[in-house]
Scaffold this motif. Structure first.
Motif, PDB file in Angstrom:
ATOM      1  N   ARG A  82       0.840  -1.212   0.000  1.00 40.12           N
ATOM      2  CA  ARG A  82       0.000   0.000   0.000  1.00 40.12           C
ATOM      3  C   ARG A  82       0.867   1.251   0.000  1.00 40.12           C
ATOM      4  NH1 ARG A  82      -2.633  -3.116   4.155  1.00 40.12           N
ATOM      5  NH2 ARG A  82      -4.130  -4.364   3.004  1.00 40.12           N
ATOM      6  N   ALA A 105       0.916   4.222  -2.710  1.00 38.60           N
ATOM      7  CA  ALA A 105       0.709   5.612  -2.281  1.00 38.60           C
ATOM      8  C   ALA A 105       1.692   6.559  -2.960  1.00 38.60           C
ATOM      9  CB  ALA A 105       0.839   5.720  -0.763  1.00 38.60           C
ATOM     10  N   TYR A 110       0.421   8.933  -5.488  1.00 43.25           N
ATOM     11  CA  TYR A 110      -0.577   9.938  -5.115  1.00 43.25           C
ATOM     12  C   TYR A 110       0.018  11.247  -4.615  1.00 43.25           C
ATOM     13  CZ  TYR A 110      -3.985   6.396  -5.809  1.00 43.25           C
ATOM     14  OH  TYR A 110      -4.771   5.463  -6.416  1.00 43.25           O
ATOM     15  N   LEU A 149      -8.295  10.483  -6.499  1.00 44.06           N
ATOM     16  CA  LEU A 149      -7.396  10.896  -5.415  1.00 44.06           C
ATOM     17  C   LEU A 149      -8.186  10.991  -4.112  1.00 44.06           C
ATOM     18  CD1 LEU A 149      -4.570  12.090  -4.595  1.00 44.06           C
ATOM     19  CD2 LEU A 149      -5.523  14.336  -5.113  1.00 44.06           C
ATOM     20  N   LEU A 163      -6.180   6.111   5.465  1.00 46.66           N
ATOM     21  CA  LEU A 163      -5.747   6.722   4.204  1.00 46.66           C
ATOM     22  C   LEU A 163      -5.128   5.681   3.276  1.00 46.66           C
ATOM     23  CD1 LEU A 163      -5.282   9.185   2.377  1.00 46.66           C
ATOM     24  CD2 LEU A 163      -3.087   9.522   3.528  1.00 46.66           C
ATOM     25  N   ARG A 164      -4.320   4.774   3.852  1.00 44.40           N
ATOM     26  CA  ARG A 164      -3.673   3.747   3.024  1.00 44.40           C
ATOM     27  C   ARG A 164      -4.712   2.835   2.350  1.00 44.40           C
ATOM     28  NH1 ARG A 164       0.745   6.205   2.434  1.00 44.40           N
ATOM     29  NH2 ARG A 164       2.569   5.619   3.650  1.00 44.40           N
ATOM     30  N   GLN A 177      -6.329   4.778  -0.390  1.00 46.77           N
ATOM     31  CA  GLN A 177      -5.472   4.878  -1.583  1.00 46.77           C
ATOM     32  C   GLN A 177      -5.445   3.550  -2.328  1.00 46.77           C
ATOM     33  OE1 GLN A 177      -2.097   6.286   0.627  1.00 46.77           O
ATOM     34  NE2 GLN A 177      -2.244   8.352  -0.204  1.00 46.77           N
ATOM     35  N   GLU A 178      -5.427   2.446  -1.575  1.00 46.02           N
ATOM     36  CA  GLU A 178      -5.440   1.131  -2.231  1.00 46.02           C
ATOM     37  C   GLU A 178      -6.702   0.983  -3.081  1.00 46.02           C
ATOM     38  OE1 GLU A 178      -5.387  -2.299   0.425  1.00 46.02           O
ATOM     39  OE2 GLU A 178      -6.282  -3.500  -1.166  1.00 46.02           O
ATOM     40  N   SER A 202      -8.533   3.290  -4.338  1.00 48.47           N
ATOM     41  CA  SER A 202      -8.448   4.231  -5.459  1.00 48.47           C
ATOM     42  C   SER A 202      -7.556   3.662  -6.567  1.00 48.47           C
ATOM     43  CB  SER A 202      -7.903   5.563  -4.927  1.00 48.47           C
ATOM     44  OG  SER A 202      -7.359   6.335  -5.954  1.00 48.47           O
ATOM     45  N   TRP A 203      -6.416   3.096  -6.173  1.00 45.74           N
ATOM     46  CA  TRP A 203      -5.485   2.513  -7.148  1.00 45.74           C
ATOM     47  C   TRP A 203      -6.167   1.365  -7.900  1.00 45.74           C
ATOM     48  CZ3 TRP A 203      -2.761  -1.590  -9.050  1.00 45.74           C
ATOM     49  CH2 TRP A 203      -1.529  -1.342  -9.657  1.00 45.74           C
TER      50      TRP A 203
END
Ligand SMILES: [Zn+2]
Length: 327
Positions: free
Chosen positions: A130, A134, A137, A196, A280-281, A284-285, A287-288
């Motif tokens: 993760r 990140a 980003y 994002l 947050l991690r 972001q995962e 989102s990715w």
């Protein structure tokens, strides 16, 4: 009927079976080509940048390189997120492949069963992956002239379990009966583009973040929440009232909603509990994964491995269990 991407042959370019059929040297070659892509796998000294290094294996067979320029030794993973790795390289590749194939996330416990590894090793490994994701980003900007993006917020964590006996139950909608740990994930998602996420105490704290990351001239879409009022000063904003419709005259937040769907399912179905510090991690995962949902699994594995190999050793997760001793 068009075929769903994940059912197509193009989606499946790397299988776990292929990874396990790899010999040690094939696994090494794969990581060499990922780490030193510019030199097509030829080692580059991380100490001096020298291009003249030779193989010099340890008696136990583990691969080392020695630089002719500075004389120092280094490994395939020296100075990267996988530095001082304890497991065979093939296992890392397998872990990344499993992680990519589970499109809504993979729990550390499940991967520890898949690979026969300790839960703690898997917890740290998945967090390092993760952390690698990140990296994409950090400076990401979205939108631009003629582009359309959506913003939305969703609340996560801070669950308060209702009391067993009805007479002891309290109104959990009231602030005084909440845990104070609830956090808001805000997503900015460009239609047909990237996304994002960021984490705030409340939706209303996100306006400055949005203004700093969305390029001028982008047309935004948001729901009727009061938190988005201030965006009108900087952007053209189409609002959609979800009590009337989900999509009207092109205004909708459906791209943002599908992101939240993935994040919510990953929380409920795989992780069960997401610690506040790591929200947050996980955001972001998700989102990715959302942004790369049409990328073949082989390419995803390569991307994540390359991101991990281009990052410095983890500050948060190197020696994590030495610092977080459990009974
Ligand atoms: Zn050197």
């Amino acid at each position: 009927m068009t075929q769903h991407f994940l059912l197509s042959k193009a989606a499946k370019t790397l299988s776990l079976a292929q990874v396990f059929r790899m010999s040690d040297s094939e696994a090494e070659d794969t990581f060499r080509r990922v780490r030193w892509a510019e030199t097509k796998g030829a080692p580059v000294c991380p100490h001096c940048g020298g291009l003249d290094a030779y193989e010099c294996r340890r008696p136990n067979g583990s691969l080392r390189f020695r630089c002719r320029a500075c004389g120092k030794d280094f490994t395939l993973t020296s100075g990267t997120l996988f530095a001082s790795h304890k497991l065979p390289l093939r296992t890392y590749l397998a872990a990344i492949a499993i992680f990519c194939n589970e499109v809504k996330g993979k729990s550390a416990l499940a991967i520890s069963r898949d690979l026969g590894l300790a839960y703690k090793s898997c917890f740290v490994l998945l967090h390092k992956l993760r952390e690698a994701m990140a990296g994409e980003y950090k400076d990401r900007k979205l939108g631009g002239e003629g582009k359309v993006a959506e913003v939305d917020g969703g609340y996560f964590g801070g669950y308060v379990k209702p009391a067993n006996l009805a007479e002891n139950r309290r109104d959990r909608r009231l602030l005084k009966n909440q845990s104070g740990k609830r956090q808001c994930v805000v997503i900015i998602r460009e239609r047909d583009g990237n996304s994002l996420p960021a984490v705030f105490k409340a939706e209303s704290h996100a306006a400055n973040f949005i203004k700093s990351r969305v390029t001028h001239g982008t047309k935004l879409n948001a729901d009727e929440a009061g938190a988005w009022e201030s965006l009108h000063k900087n952007f053209e904003v189409a609002r959609i009232n979800h009590e009337e419709a989900y999509s009207l005259d092109g205004a909708c937040t459906n791209w943002a909603e599908s992101y939240f769907s993935r994040l919510r399912r990953s929380e409920i179905g795989h992780h069960h509990h997401v610690a506040g510090a790591y929200l947050l991690r996980y955001a972001q995962e998700a989102s990715w994964r959302e942004d790369n949902r049409r990328v073949s699994n082989g390419d995803q594995v390569h991307r994540i491995a390359a991101l991990a190999m281009s990052r410095k050793p983890s500050v948060d997760f190197s020696g994590y269990w030495q610092r977080h001793k459990t009974a």
